[in-house]
Design an enzyme around this catalytic site. Structure first.
Site, PDB file in Angstrom:
ATOM      1  N   HIS A 162       0.860  -1.188   0.000  1.00 12.62           N
ATOM      2  CA  HIS A 162       0.000   0.000   0.000  1.00 12.62           C
ATOM      3  C   HIS A 162       0.894   1.234   0.000  1.00 12.62           C
ATOM      4  CE1 HIS A 162      -3.712   2.164   0.732  1.00 12.62           C
ATOM      5  NE2 HIS A 162      -3.081   2.876   1.648  1.00 12.62           N
TER       6      HIS A 162
ATOM      7  N   ASP B 223       0.577   5.207  -0.077  1.00  7.62           N
ATOM      8  CA  ASP B 223      -0.263   6.395  -0.061  1.00  7.62           C
ATOM      9  C   ASP B 223       0.315   7.407  -1.049  1.00  7.62           C
ATOM     10  OD1 ASP B 223      -2.210   5.579   1.798  1.00  7.62           O
ATOM     11  OD2 ASP B 223      -0.745   5.789   3.401  1.00  7.62           O
TER      12      ASP B 223
ATOM     13  N   ASP C 225      -8.008   1.204   2.330  1.00  8.02           N
ATOM     14  CA  ASP C 225      -7.652   2.164   3.383  1.00  8.02           C
ATOM     15  C   ASP C 225      -8.354   3.500   3.219  1.00  8.02           C
ATOM     16  OD1 ASP C 225      -6.246   3.335   5.501  1.00  8.02           O
ATOM     17  OD2 ASP C 225      -4.671   4.044   4.178  1.00  8.02           O
TER      18      ASP C 225
ATOM     19  N   HIS D 254      -6.926   9.298  -0.716  1.00  8.53           N
ATOM     20  CA  HIS D 254      -7.558   9.124   0.601  1.00  8.53           C
ATOM     21  C   HIS D 254      -6.789   9.670   1.801  1.00  8.53           C
ATOM     22  CE1 HIS D 254      -5.455   5.078   0.265  1.00  8.53           C
ATOM     23  NE2 HIS D 254      -5.040   5.490   1.445  1.00  8.53           N
TER      24      HIS D 254
HETATM   25 ZN   LIG Z   1      -3.616   4.628   2.692  1.00  5.19          ZN
END
Ligand SMILES: [Zn+2]
Length: 1029
Positions: free
Chosen positions: A260, A262, A372, A577
């Site tokens: 993951h 971001d 997420d 997000h």
């Molecule tokens: Zn995230």
């Protein structure tokens, strides 16, 4: 042969094995201490430091200064390029040789001008294999470069990882040397680790755990760390244990590598580009060595970055995508926030994402992937399905503060009835490490035991990137089919969902939104980002409508396809997000606001040129007049300001047809005027024939009367437009969370700086202004505006905000009794309770909505509209709009400064649908636009829609088809209706299409001349591909 049994002492046997592989205790004599053999110094090490993120070719041109292990570098956000010159000793022939590199920060190793591997201690990547078995003909003298980013996997938070970054942190190099790596020791260590974990995780009640205990203990007996010849007997014992197989009914784990990343969070967008490269090049390297290894990877934007900046790596990724090992998932441009983006934005997330995946990898994604984000809109199932996706993987709901979400595998049903097969990995993590604990948790916590026998295990360091390691693969490889543990298949999302689908008969259905009971402050934090998003969504809508008007009239007009795509992609990126929720550091906020500025600047220019292109049409010409553009699909009669000079500006009441243009003709004479009267008691009365409002000297709305029914909207003895301030100190996640207890700290804002005074005494617009002091440092100035012919009263608000851990809201206690309030969401609306009966109800003390919320009883209601806010609550009869927060982490300056926003209150007879609340909220957000230097010959509409329930949301040029348009409509009332879409053009072709704009050739639209007949289910989105010119 086993040694004879000793005492029945589980603890000593277990700890003995633990100490045998400990990296802290007894490393002088245990197995761990033998992992590395001889070491050898580098030939030379030098460094060049730069404040910028530069390319490899630029970096190697720099001046390099000698440096050594123990030196510190940085500060934060700098980059160190290390030049590593090494020579492997001849004597190491036949050995596995590593470059061992341990440092703070995130490293990337370059060899022969290509990135080859991440070297990040936090991500357990500290060595690079120079040779698996050194041969004479291999190069012994090698020059490498290490690009070290001076930030951690999780940025550089000062004190706490979510605190604002420490700009002065130094980054130390702790180890840089050549070393002989003992692979056989590593293999045995992994065996031991897995056995020890089985003992611990299965506990004292499980006989299999004891079998693991005795196996591990006997392995210690057999293994002499100083004698590699003793390893094989220990290894065979472990293999015998692991190869004892499961029964057929055992749960099946679908293990998939994942990382993951971001797209921006505790680090800026620019660093994410390098995070992707560091993580993915490591993945590719693992794939070269482990042909069974599968990795899932989302976010088209990140692939696009790697394609631009690391083309060599990108082509390797394309190769492994074709091989079926590197699997693009998600289908969206970024993993966006699941609440705040508009319906059309969500469509574009999929359109841009899926088109990218198709173009670069030859395939659409089959799964939506959003582990997420802070809640999931109830319109997502329909949007997913429209983008060719009927499967969804997520995770975050395991963070719920109060209620445990009851399913791991289930059908999720949206507000229109669309269903998608949904899976939450029961291990409650998207960054597992392939450990026994992950497998046991996955089985134990599965809330659909007996209903679903397959689960995902996503392994790899995540959030800040990192991804899987060889050790994780080695762990999983040992327990593929080992009695007492779930069976482990290296698998793909497609295989997982196919298995779940095949056995879905017993699955439950969850209807409506997936509300996250945490992070509810993210509907409000970073108000300027929210404002930027809302404004830019409206502007791009208008640019597309304007450009389609121009396209339909002017053959010379060139639709700005490429510029629009670039602007949309910027907008979509900011919907990531951790960006639109406001949970990012200040550097990210600055970037995001810059992107919004760019969209505003270019978007405004594109809109103007589209409008100018209309001037050589049969109904428009260049002239000294002014025309007005209405991009919405209903006729509008509104007061419009002809200049931007505040209260003194000239006003006109104009009528503009739907999706069309009219000349600016002032109809002021045709409606009742607004009057503003200062009354004997000092209050001010404002009337426009529809509403009658009374404000006291503090700007409170003491009365709001709906004239037509003589119905009072404000609760007896209460004040509407009551500003309230709350203490806002969450338990930990500062920018993210507002906790339930903040409600107990409510303090009305009562300190008047400037009492109400009349600004505009009537005519087309009446307005009053006043100022309040929030604190010594913060104040509010508001203009309360009532326009002629307008059914709502507007509150144009300016706040100077310099608070710490405070939450500003505005309240409207209304004379309405209803157990539910309604909130606008993407392409529709939903209801949430106004009471606190159950824990599922009261935990929704702060909720999200888009342009409006409404609370209605039979025959009457009140709507609260806004132009850039997302946080609401309606408790009993009190409607509250959340305005500003003041968290201090991860951005120490979040929301400080000057803010401008507008909200409005609209009492109405009948239902909100009958009162056109939805349309009025659009009107507030999509102002009529003036087109200068244009004479309009007659008002003109490009499209009209026959049903008030149906909104024509989008008109754009079809992707890749210059002669076609896509129009997107949705049913907004929650009703089944027939609607006719009309246009003055003869419709040459009309097809139903999906959200990816793929026509359904078996489903031509029902066209009669220039009218298209459509049948809608409640909240249904219909897209049409039209050829009309
Ligand atoms: Zn995230």
């Amino acid at each position: 042969m086993y040694h004879p049994p000793v005492l029945k002492n589980r603890r000593t046997l277990l700890e003995r094995s633990e100490k045998f592989i400990s990296d802290t205790y007894f490393t002088d004599c245990n197995l761990r201490g033998r992992l590395y053999g001889d070491t050898h110094q580098l030939t030379s090490l030098s460094v060049s430091q730069t404040a910028k993120r530069i390319s490899y070719s630029e970096a190697v041109q720099q001046n390099f200064q000698p440096c050594k292990v123990g030196d510190a570098f940085g500060s934060t956000w700098w980059t160190c390029w290390f030049k590593v010159v090494l020579k492997i000793p001849e004597a190491w022939r036949g050995k596995e040789v590593h470059l061992r590199w341990e440092s703070d920060g995130e490293g990337m190793l370059w060899r022969d001008e290509q990135p080859v591997q991440g070297l990040t201690k936090e991500g357990e990547k500290t060595s690079y294999i120079l040779s698996e078995c050194l041969k004479q003909n291999e190069p012994h003298s090698i020059t490498l470069y290490v690009e070290l980013a001076c930030n951690g996997l999780f940025g550089a938070g000062q004190g706490s990882f979510i605190a604002a970054p420490d700009p002065n942190r130094k980054y130390t190099l702790q180890k840089a040397e050549l070393v002989v790596f003992n692979r056989d020791v590593q293999e045995l260590l992994t065996d031991f680790e897995m056995l020890v974990d089985i003992v611990k995780m299965l506990g004292e009640e499980d006989q299999r755990g004891y079998q693991a205990l005795f196996t591990a203990n006997e392995m210690v007996n057999l293994c002499d760390p100083t004698d590699p010849d003793s390893f094989s007997s220990a290894r065979s014992l472990a293999q015998k244990f692991f190869s004892q197989r499961n029964g057929q009914s055992q749960h099946i784990v679908h293990a998939m590598g994942h990382c993951h990343i971001d797209s921006a969070w505790l680090w800026p967008y620019e660093e994410t580009i390098r995070k992707c490269a560091r993580s993915w090049v490591t993945v590719v390297r693992l794939m070269e060595k482990n042909p069974e290894f599968i990795f899932t990877c989302s976010q088209a934007q990140q692939f696009q970055w790697v394609k631009n900046w690391y083309p060599g790596l990108f082509s390797r990724i394309q190769y492994f995508v074709q091989k079926g090992q590197f699997i693009p998932v998600g289908g969206t441009w970024v993993e966006m926030d699941g609440n705040l983006p508009s319906g059309e934005s969500m469509v574009r997330q999929f359109l841009e994402g899926q088109n990218f995946f198709k173009a670069e990898f030859g395939q659409y994604c089959k799964e939506f992937w959003l582990p997420d984000t802070f809640g999931y809109s109830a319109q997502l199932p329909q949007i997913m399905q429209g983008a060719g996706i009927d499967r969804f993987l997520t995770q975050k709901l395991s963070w719920n503060l109060v209620n445990t979400f009851p399913h791991n595998t289930f059908f999720w049903e949206g507000i229109d009835g669309s269903q998608v097969l949904t899976h939450f990995p029961p291990g409650n993590s998207y960054e597992m490490k392939g450990k026994i604990e992950d497998l046991i948790k996955t089985v134990k916590h599965n809330k659909d035991k007996g209903r679903a026998n397959h689960s995902a295990v996503l392994f790899g360091f995540g959030d800040g990137g990192g991804g899987p390691t060889q050790l994780m693969l080695d762990r999983l490889q040992r327990v593929q089919d080992s009695d007492g543990l779930p069976r482990v298949n290296m698998s793909t999302p497609d295989r997982l969902f196919s298995e779940l689908q095949a056995e879905s008969g017993l699955l439950c259905t969850w209807s409506g939104e997936l509300f996250l009971e945490l992070h509810n402050g993210t509907y409000t934090t970073q108000a300027k980002i929210k404002l930027g998003n809302r404004r830019c969504e409206a502007l791009l809508h208008d640019v597309e409508v304007g450009s389609c008007l121009a396209l339909s009239q002017n053959v010379g007009f060139s639709y700005p396809t490429k510029q629009l795509q670039e602007l949309w992609r910027l907008l979509l990126l900011n919907q990531f997000h951790d960006v639109i929720p406001g949970s990012c550091i200040e550097m990210v906020v600055e970037d995001a606001l810059e992107y919004y500025k760019e969209i505003q600047k270019t978007g405004s220019r594109l809109l103007l040129s589209a409008c100018h292109a209309l001037r050589s049409t049969p109904w428009m010409e260049v002239g000294s007049g002014t025309a007005v553009l209405n991009t919405l699909s209903w006729d509008r009669t509104e007061v419009i300001a002809l200049s931007e000079e505040g209260a003194q500006s000239r006003l006109a009441l104009v009528k503009v047809p739907c999706v069309g243009v009219a000349s600016l003709t002032d109809l002021a004479g045709s409606v009742s005027k607004v009057t503003v009267t200062v009354q004997a008691d000092g209050t001010v009365r404002m009337e426009n024939g529809l509403l009658q409002a009374v404000l006291d000297r503090m700007g409170h709305l003491v009365s709001l009367l709906l004239v037509q029914t003589n119905r009072e909207a404000i609760s007896d003895g209460c004040f509407g437009n009551q500003f309230v301030l709350f203490d806002d100190v969450p338990l930990y996640w500062d920018a993210w969370d507002v906790m339930d207890y903040h409600l107990q700290t409510r303090k009305p804002v009562v300190d008047v700086i400037k009492p109400v005074q009349v600004l505009s005494s009537g005519g087309l617009r009446g307005s009053v202004t006043f100022s309040l002091r929030i604190s010594a440092k913060s104040s509010i100035t508001q203009e309360v505006i009532l326009d002629a012919n307008c059914p709502y009263i507007k509150f144009s608000t300016q706040v100077d905000w310099a608070e710490a851990h405070k939450f500003l809201k505005v309240e409207f206690p209304v004379q309405v009794r209803s157990s539910n309030a309604t909130y606008e969401i993407q392409f529709g609306h939903l209801q949430r309770p106004t009471h606190r009966n159950t824990s599922w109800d009261w935990v929704r003390f702060e909720v999200w909505g888009h342009k409006w919320a409404d609370v209605s009883e039979h025959g009457f209601g009140v709507a609260l509209l806004n132009d850039c806010k997302y946080g609401y609550s309606v408790h009993q009869n009190i409607m509250t709009l959340s305005l500003l927060r003041a968290p201090k982490a991860p951005d120490a300056n979040a929301d400080m400064g000057h803010h401008e926003f507008t909200y409005a209150v609209m009492p109405h007879a009948g239902s909100f649908q009958e009162a056109s609340v939805i349309q009025h909220a659009y009107n507030l957000n999509f102002p009529l636009r003036l087109i200068p230097d244009m004479n309009n010959i007659r008002p003109w509409s490009m499209f009209t829609v026959s049903s008030a329930a149906v909104i024509l949301e989008t008109i754009k040029q079809a992707e890749g088809k210059n002669n076609s348009l896509v129009v997107r409509l949705f049913e907004s009332h929650g009703s089944s209706v027939l609607a006719v879409l009309s246009t003055p053009f003869p419709v040459k072709e009309a097809w139903h299409c999906d959200l990816l704009e793929q026509p359904n050739y078996s489903r031509p639209a029902e066209v009669n001349d220039s009218k298209v007949s459509l049948t809608f289910r409640p909240f249904q989105i219909i897209s049409l591909l039209l050829r009309i010119f």
